[in-house]
Design a protein around this motif. Structure first.
Motif, PDB file in Angstrom:
ATOM      1  N   ASP A 120      -7.108  -5.106  -2.526  1.00 47.92           N
ATOM      2  CA  ASP A 120      -7.332  -4.369  -1.274  1.00 47.92           C
ATOM      3  C   ASP A 120      -8.668  -4.725  -0.630  1.00 47.92           C
ATOM      4  O   ASP A 120      -8.946  -4.290   0.494  1.00 47.92           O
ATOM      5  CB  ASP A 120      -7.299  -2.863  -1.538  1.00 47.92           C
ATOM      6  CG  ASP A 120      -5.938  -2.371  -2.002  1.00 47.92           C
ATOM      7  OD1 ASP A 120      -5.903  -1.530  -2.917  1.00 47.92           O
ATOM      8  OD2 ASP A 120      -4.932  -2.837  -1.449  1.00 47.92           O
ATOM      9  N   VAL A 136       0.814  -1.224   0.000  1.00 46.35           N
ATOM     10  CA  VAL A 136       0.000   0.000   0.000  1.00 46.35           C
ATOM     11  C   VAL A 136       0.843   1.267   0.000  1.00 46.35           C
ATOM     12  O   VAL A 136       0.290   2.369  -0.066  1.00 46.35           O
ATOM     13  CB  VAL A 136      -0.979   0.034   1.200  1.00 46.35           C
ATOM     14  CG1 VAL A 136      -1.790  -1.241   1.278  1.00 46.35           C
ATOM     15  CG2 VAL A 136      -0.260   0.313   2.503  1.00 46.35           C
ATOM     16  N   MET A 187      -7.298   5.914   1.339  1.00 48.17           N
ATOM     17  CA  MET A 187      -6.911   4.856   0.415  1.00 48.17           C
ATOM     18  C   MET A 187      -7.154   5.327  -1.010  1.00 48.17           C
ATOM     19  O   MET A 187      -8.295   5.593  -1.392  1.00 48.17           O
ATOM     20  CB  MET A 187      -7.710   3.579   0.704  1.00 48.17           C
ATOM     21  CG  MET A 187      -7.615   3.129   2.154  1.00 48.17           C
ATOM     22  SD  MET A 187      -8.364   1.512   2.441  1.00 48.17           S
ATOM     23  CE  MET A 187     -10.077   1.864   2.070  1.00 48.17           C
TER      24      MET A 187
END
Length: 125
Positions: A93, A67, A86
């Motif tokens: 994910d 990430v 995000m």
């Protein structure tokens, strides 16, 4: 014991963004370590991002490699809320995301002990 309530999960297409929030029932500025973990069906819970005090009076952040450059962890002490921004979401994910208010690094991995109920994130292609 601190209570944690996550929100902000949902369904999004790949490449999209979501911001997760974790509201705490106590002053998070007192917390040594807070973080986000995730758990997909049939898999173990894994660390996503952590924010923790360092020895210099500041804070350090840690991100799992998958990430880095896409997710940002932050906290708002006035609101006693932890966030996870995000971006550029990928199908990988997809998971249930959990907030923790008591984390630490032990045995080579990040661990948490106090958890919220989780918020699901689904990323479709």
């Amino acid at each position: 014991q601190v209570q944690l309530v996550e929100s902000g999960g949902g369904s999004v297409q790949a490449g999209g963004s979501l911001r997760l929030s974790c509201a705490a029932s106590t002053y998070i500025r007192r917390m040594y370590c807070m973080g986000w973990f995730r758990q997909a069906p049939g898999k173990e819970r894994e660390v996503v991002a952590v924010i923790a005090r360092n020895g210099n009076g500041g804070q350090d952040t840690y991100y799992v490699d998958s990430v880095k450059g896409r997710f940002v962890i932050s906290q708002d002490n006035a609101k006693n809320t932890l966030y996870l921004q995000m971006n550029s979401l990928k199908t990988g994910d997809s998971s249930v995301y959990y907030c923790t208010a008591d984390c630490g690094f032990a045995g080579g991995i990040w661990r948490g002990t106090i958890w919220g109920q989780g918020t699901p994130v689904t990323v479709s292609s």
